[in-house]
Write a protein that holds these residues in place. Structure first.
Motif, PDB file in Angstrom:
ATOM      1  N   LYS A 196       0.787  -1.237   0.000  1.00 33.53           N
ATOM      2  CA  LYS A 196       0.000   0.000   0.000  1.00 33.53           C
ATOM      3  C   LYS A 196       0.814   1.279   0.000  1.00 33.53           C
ATOM      4  O   LYS A 196       0.355   2.317  -0.492  1.00 33.53           O
ATOM      5  N   ASP A 197       2.040   1.228   0.538  1.00 34.67           N
ATOM      6  CA  ASP A 197       2.843   2.452   0.626  1.00 34.67           C
ATOM      7  C   ASP A 197       3.842   2.594  -0.517  1.00 34.67           C
ATOM      8  O   ASP A 197       4.298   3.702  -0.815  1.00 34.67           O
ATOM      9  N   PHE A 327       1.989   9.207   1.125  1.00 37.74           N
ATOM     10  CA  PHE A 327       0.643   9.759   1.312  1.00 37.74           C
ATOM     11  C   PHE A 327      -0.199   9.545   0.055  1.00 37.74           C
ATOM     12  O   PHE A 327      -1.358   9.107   0.117  1.00 37.74           O
ATOM     13  N   LYS A 328       0.383   9.831  -1.102  1.00 33.70           N
ATOM     14  CA  LYS A 328      -0.336   9.661  -2.371  1.00 33.70           C
ATOM     15  C   LYS A 328      -0.573   8.188  -2.673  1.00 33.70           C
ATOM     16  O   LYS A 328      -1.651   7.802  -3.141  1.00 33.70           O
ATOM     17  N   ASN A 329       0.426   7.344  -2.399  1.00 32.62           N
ATOM     18  CA  ASN A 329       0.274   5.914  -2.655  1.00 32.62           C
ATOM     19  C   ASN A 329      -0.821   5.308  -1.797  1.00 32.62           C
ATOM     20  O   ASN A 329      -1.603   4.457  -2.261  1.00 32.62           O
ATOM     21  N   ARG A 330      -0.906   5.728  -0.532  1.00 31.47           N
ATOM     22  CA  ARG A 330      -1.959   5.210   0.361  1.00 31.47           C
ATOM     23  C   ARG A 330      -3.344   5.631  -0.144  1.00 31.47           C
ATOM     24  O   ARG A 330      -4.294   4.845  -0.099  1.00 31.47           O
ATOM     25  N   PHE A 331      -3.428   6.857  -0.620  1.00 31.41           N
ATOM     26  CA  PHE A 331      -4.703   7.330  -1.150  1.00 31.41           C
ATOM     27  C   PHE A 331      -5.114   6.470  -2.346  1.00 31.41           C
ATOM     28  O   PHE A 331      -6.262   6.025  -2.437  1.00 31.41           O
ATOM     29  N   ASP A 332      -4.176   6.222  -3.263  1.00 36.23           N
ATOM     30  CA  ASP A 332      -4.478   5.405  -4.444  1.00 36.23           C
ATOM     31  C   ASP A 332      -4.866   3.989  -4.047  1.00 36.23           C
ATOM     32  O   ASP A 332      -5.793   3.400  -4.622  1.00 36.23           O
ATOM     33  N   TYR A 333      -4.180   3.424  -3.060  1.00 38.83           N
ATOM     34  CA  TYR A 333      -4.464   2.066  -2.607  1.00 38.83           C
ATOM     35  C   TYR A 333      -5.865   1.984  -2.003  1.00 38.83           C
ATOM     36  O   TYR A 333      -6.624   1.046  -2.283  1.00 38.83           O
ATOM     37  N   GLU A 334      -6.202   2.976  -1.183  1.00 33.86           N
ATOM     38  CA  GLU A 334      -7.529   2.989  -0.564  1.00 33.86           C
ATOM     39  C   GLU A 334      -8.631   3.151  -1.609  1.00 33.86           C
ATOM     40  O   GLU A 334      -9.693   2.525  -1.514  1.00 33.86           O
ATOM     41  N   ASN A 339     -12.943   0.701  -4.647  1.00 27.49           N
ATOM     42  CA  ASN A 339     -13.583   0.402  -5.933  1.00 27.49           C
ATOM     43  C   ASN A 339     -13.753  -1.095  -6.141  1.00 27.49           C
ATOM     44  O   ASN A 339     -14.771  -1.556  -6.681  1.00 27.49           O
ATOM     45  N   SER A 340     -12.753  -1.868  -5.696  1.00 27.06           N
ATOM     46  CA  SER A 340     -12.832  -3.326  -5.822  1.00 27.06           C
ATOM     47  C   SER A 340     -13.970  -3.888  -4.981  1.00 27.06           C
ATOM     48  O   SER A 340     -14.697  -4.786  -5.418  1.00 27.06           O
ATOM     49  N   LEU A 341     -14.144  -3.341  -3.787  1.00 25.30           N
ATOM     50  CA  LEU A 341     -15.237  -3.775  -2.915  1.00 25.30           C
ATOM     51  C   LEU A 341     -16.594  -3.423  -3.528  1.00 25.30           C
ATOM     52  O   LEU A 341     -17.552  -4.209  -3.449  1.00 25.30           O
ATOM     53  N   LYS A 342     -16.676  -2.255  -4.143  1.00 23.30           N
ATOM     54  CA  LYS A 342     -17.927  -1.833  -4.776  1.00 23.30           C
ATOM     55  C   LYS A 342     -18.271  -2.761  -5.943  1.00 23.30           C
ATOM     56  O   LYS A 342     -19.411  -3.146  -6.140  1.00 23.30           O
ATOM     57  N   GLN A 343     -17.244  -3.104  -6.744  1.00 23.34           N
ATOM     58  CA  GLN A 343     -17.469  -3.996  -7.871  1.00 23.34           C
ATOM     59  C   GLN A 343     -17.899  -5.388  -7.403  1.00 23.34           C
ATOM     60  O   GLN A 343     -18.791  -6.008  -7.982  1.00 23.34           O
ATOM     61  N   ALA A 344     -17.258  -5.856  -6.307  1.00 23.32           N
ATOM     62  CA  ALA A 344     -17.631  -7.157  -5.754  1.00 23.32           C
ATOM     63  C   ALA A 344     -19.063  -7.137  -5.251  1.00 23.32           C
ATOM     64  O   ALA A 344     -19.821  -8.106  -5.415  1.00 23.32           O
ATOM     65  N   GLY A 345     -19.464  -6.003  -4.654  1.00 26.54           N
ATOM     66  CA  GLY A 345     -20.826  -5.862  -4.151  1.00 26.54           C
ATOM     67  C   GLY A 345     -21.860  -5.891  -5.270  1.00 26.54           C
ATOM     68  O   GLY A 345     -22.941  -6.487  -5.143  1.00 26.54           O
ATOM     69  N   LYS A 346     -21.513  -5.275  -6.417  1.00 28.73           N
ATOM     70  CA  LYS A 346     -22.433  -5.265  -7.554  1.00 28.73           C
ATOM     71  C   LYS A 346     -22.635  -6.664  -8.117  1.00 28.73           C
ATOM     72  O   LYS A 346     -23.734  -7.045  -8.521  1.00 28.73           O
TER      73      LYS A 346
END
Length: 348
Positions: A196-197, A327-334, A339-346
């Motif tokens: 993530k970092d 800081f930027k890498n953590r933001f991108d990872y989150e 987004n992956s969780l949202k896609q899995a939910g759909k």
């Protein structure tokens, strides 16, 4: 994601009798740095005015008494105390140590409250900061108590990352401290921080042995055979690319370190001597595993050159930019995880 110049970098001023103030000034004298962040120095306007005059700096500080008064694109100084401080370069002074801790405590509070985005710490003297109210070997241990997560000292430069199983521990206690649980915990922390970092999708990690020659089949100690090898096998069997234990004496000289995304050393000097030999002046100390981001330069107070205007600011500057990149890498990872969780939910 914030605009680059609106990312607030909190800076604890460290030991005012050391080179910390000088490298902070030199870093932000380059106005281009302010295009990437807004610094807030936790100190006092009087102390920073003294440093500015002594080092003939042309920085124009924005003095504030509250974090909400920060002006973006300026070098802000947050007053953590108002009384004058007697700065005597090169001298170990317990009173100066008290101010170093005031700065660190205020900066850490701001980090916990999300008033600053990252923290970069200037060097402290580990002896003169000790008191009945502050009894920690250094920054890492204090921040581990204050912030959530499992802290790990990770030394970082462009192509080398070295983590530690044990950090500020006497050599006589190293083998006693290292357990299967500790090895698993530290490897998991390094693995997660690489994901993530540092945006490394399939981290490859090397672990150095505890004893010379990793014990030579028990001739020089049994810890590598009894603890290290079985634990590494268990972790590797779980799917992580973890290798070792490697004999530390030949690992760096043979350039084997270039084959891995991170190396985990068993104790402080085993990891930091080769790291600083290969990268001194460019390295950064990153406290991995916490829910907040903290970096520092790879050097200490350097009393012997303090006040002379000859300190090299590159490691401190690297610490600032490493904190910003993480800081930027953590933001991108989150964002990616969300987004992956949202896609899995759909799909469900």
């Amino acid at each position: 994601m914030k605009k680059a110049e609106n990312i607030i970098v909190g800076i604890s001023i460290g030991d005012l009798n050391g080179i910390g103030g000088e490298v902070v000034l030199k870093t932000f004298e380059d106005a281009r740095v302010l295009e990437f962040c807004t610094p807030v120095i936790f100190a006092s306007s009087k102390a920073m005015a003294f440093l500015k005059t002594h080092f003939k700096s042309e920085i124009n500080f924005n003095d504030i008494n509250d974090i909400n008064q920060v002006v973006f694109g300026r070098v802000n100084v947050l007053n953590c105390w108002n009384e004058p401080v007697k700065i005597e370069f090169g001298k170990e002074d317990f009173k100066i140590g008290e101010y170093a801790i005031k700065s660190l405590q205020e900066a850490t509070k701001a980090l916990k409250n999300n008033s600053i985005d990252v923290l970069v710490t200037a060097p402290i003297n580990k002896h003169n900061i000790q008191s009945k109210d502050f009894n920690f070997p250094g920054h890492t241990d204090y921040l581990a108590q204050q912030l959530e997560g499992e802290s790990l000292m990770l030394m970082v430069t462009e192509n080398l990352r070295v983590g530690l199983l044990t950090d500020h521990v006497p050599v006589k206690d190293v083998a006693v401290k290292i357990s299967a649980d500790l090895i698993e915990q530290k490897i998991n922390t390094v693995y997660e921080t690489l994901l993530k970092d540092f945006k490394i999708n399939r981290p490859k990690i090397a672990v150095l042995g505890i004893n010379p020659h990793t014990g030579d089949n028990g001739v020089i100690g049994n810890e590598d055979d009894d603890i290290m090898r079985p634990t590494l096998k268990k972790i590797k069997d779980s799917g992580k690319l973890v290798f070792g234990p490697y004999a530390a004496d030949s690992f760096f000289g043979s350039n084997n370190y270039k084959n891995f995304d991170a190396i985990i050393a068993s104790y402080h000097d085993q990891g930091l001597i080769p790291f600083k030999t290969l990268s001194f002046g460019q390295g950064v100390n990153f406290t991995a595993g916490l829910n907040k981001i903290r970096t520092s330069p790879d050097h200490g107070t350097a009393y012997e050159i303090a006040g002379k205007g000859i300190a090299d600011e590159n490691s401190f500057k690297e610490a600032v930019f490493t904190a910003l990149q993480i800081f930027k890498n953590r933001f991108d990872y989150e964002q990616l995880t969300s987004n992956s969780l949202k896609q899995a939910g759909k799909k469900l």
